[in-house]
Design a protein around this motif. Sequence first.
Motif, PDB file in Angstrom:
ATOM      1  N   ARG A   9     -21.138  -9.172 -12.139  1.00  0.00           N
ATOM      2  CA  ARG A   9     -21.659  -9.821 -12.055  1.00  0.00           C
ATOM      3  C   ARG A   9     -23.408  -9.391 -11.817  1.00  0.00           C
ATOM      4  O   ARG A   9     -24.244 -10.673 -12.215  1.00  0.00           O
ATOM      5  N   ASN A  10     -23.004  -8.699 -12.305  1.00  0.00           N
ATOM      6  CA  ASN A  10     -24.531  -7.335 -12.440  1.00  0.00           C
ATOM      7  C   ASN A  10     -25.412  -8.204 -11.165  1.00  0.00           C
ATOM      8  O   ASN A  10     -27.101  -8.048 -10.705  1.00  0.00           O
ATOM      9  N   MET A  11     -24.710  -7.951  -9.842  1.00  0.00           N
ATOM     10  CA  MET A  11     -24.897  -8.845  -8.460  1.00  0.00           C
ATOM     11  C   MET A  11     -25.481  -6.952  -7.715  1.00  0.00           C
ATOM     12  O   MET A  11     -24.206  -6.012  -7.855  1.00  0.00           O
ATOM     13  N   LYS A  12     -25.987  -7.352  -7.249  1.00  0.00           N
ATOM     14  CA  LYS A  12     -26.790  -5.645  -6.003  1.00  0.00           C
ATOM     15  C   LYS A  12     -25.518  -5.731  -4.912  1.00  0.00           C
ATOM     16  O   LYS A  12     -24.134  -6.405  -4.769  1.00  0.00           O
ATOM     17  N   LEU A  13     -24.969  -4.331  -4.274  1.00  0.00           N
ATOM     18  CA  LEU A  13     -23.710  -4.709  -3.402  1.00  0.00           C
ATOM     19  C   LEU A  13     -23.609  -4.807  -2.117  1.00  0.00           C
ATOM     20  O   LEU A  13     -22.827  -5.426  -1.972  1.00  0.00           O
ATOM     21  N   GLU A  14     -25.617  -4.689  -2.268  1.00  0.00           N
ATOM     22  CA  GLU A  14     -25.652  -4.799  -0.965  1.00  0.00           C
ATOM     23  C   GLU A  14     -24.397  -4.478   0.644  1.00  0.00           C
ATOM     24  O   GLU A  14     -23.834  -5.406   1.020  1.00  0.00           O
ATOM     25  N   ALA A  15     -24.187  -3.380   0.145  1.00  0.00           N
ATOM     26  CA  ALA A  15     -22.584  -2.644   1.130  1.00  0.00           C
ATOM     27  C   ALA A  15     -23.191  -1.966   2.252  1.00  0.00           C
ATOM     28  O   ALA A  15     -24.442  -0.445   2.216  1.00  0.00           O
ATOM     29  N   ASP A  16     -23.269  -2.357   3.717  1.00  0.00           N
ATOM     30  CA  ASP A  16     -23.791  -0.911   4.596  1.00  0.00           C
ATOM     31  C   ASP A  16     -24.005   0.322   4.388  1.00  0.00           C
ATOM     32  O   ASP A  16     -24.822   1.028   4.844  1.00  0.00           O
ATOM     33  N   PRO A  17     -22.466   0.627   4.152  1.00  0.00           N
ATOM     34  CA  PRO A  17     -22.258   1.932   4.375  1.00  0.00           C
ATOM     35  C   PRO A  17     -23.006   3.244   3.945  1.00  0.00           C
ATOM     36  O   PRO A  17     -23.557   3.801   3.701  1.00  0.00           O
ATOM     37  N   THR A  18     -23.718   1.716   2.391  1.00  0.00           N
ATOM     38  CA  THR A  18     -24.371   3.340   1.498  1.00  0.00           C
ATOM     39  C   THR A  18     -26.255   3.595   1.968  1.00  0.00           C
ATOM     40  O   THR A  18     -26.531   4.214   1.468  1.00  0.00           O
ATOM     41  N   THR A  19     -26.332   2.424   2.863  1.00  0.00           N
ATOM     42  CA  THR A  19     -27.728   2.145   2.982  1.00  0.00           C
ATOM     43  C   THR A  19     -27.811   3.827   4.383  1.00  0.00           C
ATOM     44  O   THR A  19     -29.043   4.358   4.669  1.00  0.00           O
ATOM     45  N   ILE A  20     -26.861   3.339   4.988  1.00  0.00           N
ATOM     46  CA  ILE A  20     -26.585   4.466   6.035  1.00  0.00           C
ATOM     47  C   ILE A  20     -26.772   5.428   5.801  1.00  0.00           C
ATOM     48  O   ILE A  20     -27.134   6.598   6.050  1.00  0.00           O
ATOM     49  N   TYR A  21     -25.452   5.814   4.148  1.00  0.00           N
ATOM     50  CA  TYR A  21     -25.268   7.427   4.079  1.00  0.00           C
ATOM     51  C   TYR A  21     -26.369   8.345   3.979  1.00  0.00           C
ATOM     52  O   TYR A  21     -26.364   9.559   4.303  1.00  0.00           O
ATOM     53  N   PRO A  22     -27.546   7.694   3.691  1.00  0.00           N
ATOM     54  CA  PRO A  22     -28.496   8.883   3.356  1.00  0.00           C
ATOM     55  C   PRO A  22     -29.090   9.171   4.515  1.00  0.00           C
ATOM     56  O   PRO A  22     -29.357  10.589   4.637  1.00  0.00           O
ATOM     57  N   VAL A  23     -28.843   8.027   5.747  1.00  0.00           N
ATOM     58  CA  VAL A  23     -29.391   8.932   7.050  1.00  0.00           C
ATOM     59  C   VAL A  23     -28.758   9.718   7.590  1.00  0.00           C
ATOM     60  O   VAL A  23     -29.034  11.144   7.989  1.00  0.00           O
ATOM     61  N   THR A  24     -27.583   9.497   7.324  1.00  0.00           N
ATOM     62  CA  THR A  24     -26.102  10.878   8.801  1.00  0.00           C
ATOM     63  C   THR A  24     -25.737  11.908   7.729  1.00  0.00           C
ATOM     64  O   THR A  24     -25.039  12.012   8.284  1.00  0.00           O
ATOM     65  N   GLY A  65     -22.617  10.357   6.562  1.00  0.00           N
ATOM     66  CA  GLY A  65     -21.075  10.382   7.145  1.00  0.00           C
ATOM     67  C   GLY A  65     -20.466  10.724   8.220  1.00  0.00           C
ATOM     68  O   GLY A  65     -20.248   9.757   8.943  1.00  0.00           O
ATOM     69  N   ARG A  66     -21.874  10.974   9.083  1.00  0.00           N
ATOM     70  CA  ARG A  66     -21.829  10.838  10.478  1.00  0.00           C
ATOM     71  C   ARG A  66     -22.592   9.346  11.086  1.00  0.00           C
ATOM     72  O   ARG A  66     -23.621   9.406  10.575  1.00  0.00           O
ATOM     73  N   PRO A  67     -21.848   9.141  12.833  1.00  0.00           N
ATOM     74  CA  PRO A  67     -21.899   7.967  13.067  1.00  0.00           C
ATOM     75  C   PRO A  67     -23.658   7.234  12.779  1.00  0.00           C
ATOM     76  O   PRO A  67     -24.382   8.604  13.410  1.00  0.00           O
ATOM     77  N   LEU A  68     -24.328   5.979  12.804  1.00  0.00           N
ATOM     78  CA  LEU A  68     -25.777   5.676  12.355  1.00  0.00           C
ATOM     79  C   LEU A  68     -25.895   5.535  14.469  1.00  0.00           C
ATOM     80  O   LEU A  68     -27.060   6.191  14.514  1.00  0.00           O
ATOM     81  N   GLY A  69     -25.344   4.782  14.741  1.00  0.00           N
ATOM     82  CA  GLY A  69     -25.780   5.332  16.297  1.00  0.00           C
ATOM     83  C   GLY A  69     -26.499   4.243  16.526  1.00  0.00           C
ATOM     84  O   GLY A  69     -27.335   3.908  18.239  1.00  0.00           O
ATOM     85  N   ARG A  70     -26.924   3.047  15.838  1.00  0.00           N
ATOM     86  CA  ARG A  70     -27.667   2.415  16.033  1.00  0.00           C
ATOM     87  C   ARG A  70     -27.535   0.415  14.521  1.00  0.00           C
ATOM     88  O   ARG A  70     -27.569   1.284  14.232  1.00  0.00           O
ATOM     89  N   ARG A  71     -28.754   0.202  15.179  1.00  0.00           N
ATOM     90  CA  ARG A  71     -28.813  -1.092  13.795  1.00  0.00           C
ATOM     91  C   ARG A  71     -29.467  -0.072  12.487  1.00  0.00           C
ATOM     92  O   ARG A  71     -30.209   0.403  13.258  1.00  0.00           O
ATOM     93  N   ILE A  72     -29.398  -1.121  11.465  1.00  0.00           N
ATOM     94  CA  ILE A  72     -30.048  -0.299  10.208  1.00  0.00           C
ATOM     95  C   ILE A  72     -31.803  -0.931  10.578  1.00  0.00           C
ATOM     96  O   ILE A  72     -31.566  -2.464  10.514  1.00  0.00           O
ATOM     97  N   LEU A  73     -32.463  -0.346  10.142  1.00  0.00           N
ATOM     98  CA  LEU A  73     -33.918  -0.342  10.084  1.00  0.00           C
ATOM     99  C   LEU A  73     -34.490  -1.246   8.798  1.00  0.00           C
ATOM    100  O   LEU A  73     -33.354  -0.834   7.845  1.00  0.00           O
ATOM    101  N   GLN A  74     -35.494  -2.711   8.685  1.00  0.00           N
ATOM    102  CA  GLN A  74     -35.995  -2.712   8.100  1.00  0.00           C
ATOM    103  C   GLN A  74     -36.045  -1.747   6.774  1.00  0.00           C
ATOM    104  O   GLN A  74     -35.748  -2.053   5.409  1.00  0.00           O
ATOM    105  N   SER A  75     -36.882  -1.020   6.856  1.00  0.00           N
ATOM    106  CA  SER A  75     -37.037   0.316   5.517  1.00  0.00           C
ATOM    107  C   SER A  75     -36.121   1.002   5.483  1.00  0.00           C
ATOM    108  O   SER A  75     -36.459   1.196   4.487  1.00  0.00           O
ATOM    109  N   GLU A  76     -35.526   1.236   5.860  1.00  0.00           N
ATOM    110  CA  GLU A  76     -34.090   1.516   5.056  1.00  0.00           C
ATOM    111  C   GLU A  76     -33.083   1.013   4.426  1.00  0.00           C
ATOM    112  O   GLU A  76     -32.401   0.953   2.968  1.00  0.00           O
ATOM    113  N   LEU A  77     -33.285  -0.437   4.997  1.00  0.00           N
ATOM    114  CA  LEU A  77     -32.462  -1.601   4.126  1.00  0.00           C
ATOM    115  C   LEU A  77     -34.317  -1.241   2.368  1.00  0.00           C
ATOM    116  O   LEU A  77     -33.206  -2.019   1.424  1.00  0.00           O
ATOM    117  N   HIS A  78     -34.899  -0.958   2.442  1.00  0.00           N
ATOM    118  CA  HIS A  78     -35.994  -1.693   1.256  1.00  0.00           C
ATOM    119  C   HIS A  78     -35.350   0.608   0.952  1.00  0.00           C
ATOM    120  O   HIS A  78     -36.461   0.548   0.024  1.00  0.00           O
TER     121      HIS A  78
END
Length: 303
Positions: free
Chosen positions: A198-213, A215-228
């Motif tokens: 449907r050409n929708m964004k996947l909006e999958a949290d793990p894909t947002t976390i991956y560039p930060v860690t 693959g290691r555990p994030l250990g906190r909530r995702i930041l708004q800056s990371e969502l953008h």
Amino acid sequence: MLLQLWAGPGPAKANTTVVIAEGSSLTSAANELEKNGVIRSARFFTILSRVFGGGAPIKAGEYRFLAHSSQSDVLALLQGGKTLQRQIMVPEGMPSVMVYDLLMKAPGLTGEVQVPPEGTILPDTYAYNRGETRQAVLDRMQKAMVNYLAKAWQSRKPGLAIDNPRDALILASIIEKETGIATERRMVAAVYSNRLKRNMKLEADPTTIYPVTHGRPLGRRILQSELHAQNGYNTYAMLGLPQGPITNPGRASIDAALDPAPSNAIFFVADGSGGSVFADTYEQHDANVQKWRALRRARGEIP
């Protein structure tokens, strides 16, 4: 008398591990066995081996001898090359940085390796011998993934939202990170497949976390800056699949990516019991989200 000495119980009071070095002669191996208490006399073991052993050469490697192994059993083990095999277990969804950690910490392996590309390792239990190189073990892990992905791709169901094995691997890695419940994998696959179609964004949290860690555990909530963040992985800020896998998916997640459940669902949220509840429309999803928030408030997890 000699046969009794040959087949009778040996002196070792417990299971004993002995390394027979590459190029060892029967005599040098016997000396090592005597030093470790597996046999009583290297000299007698050598003589009896030549009388009763059949003349087959011994093989180098790491051996585990059972307590009170007879000299006959000891030689049979050495001639058969039944060396002690160690194991590395790669769980489903383990990222490559953590597989690298396993390889570097594994006792008995030699040499160096680089962190392998994400998604190139098939989770499984891998046996190895003492003295083997880390690269050789990694090569087996990667070959297993190549072989399984090729086989799974040949059995894929028609009408998929993906059109090549690499995209299947990327989708499988998201499925792997989104659920650990076997019965949910095909439904999660359906949600993301439907969104792709449907050409929708996947909006999958793990894909947002991956560039930060990575693959290691994030250990906190995702930041708004990371969502953008624009980084090729964050599916909140981009259409389509991320640029690469976000973990090493197991067989079940690969299979799910290639055979999604027959569903129109495009949303899912936690149901409070460790699983997820799926929805075809935003209105259904919003109601499910409200139930989840109410449950979390009742548990004192959120205000």
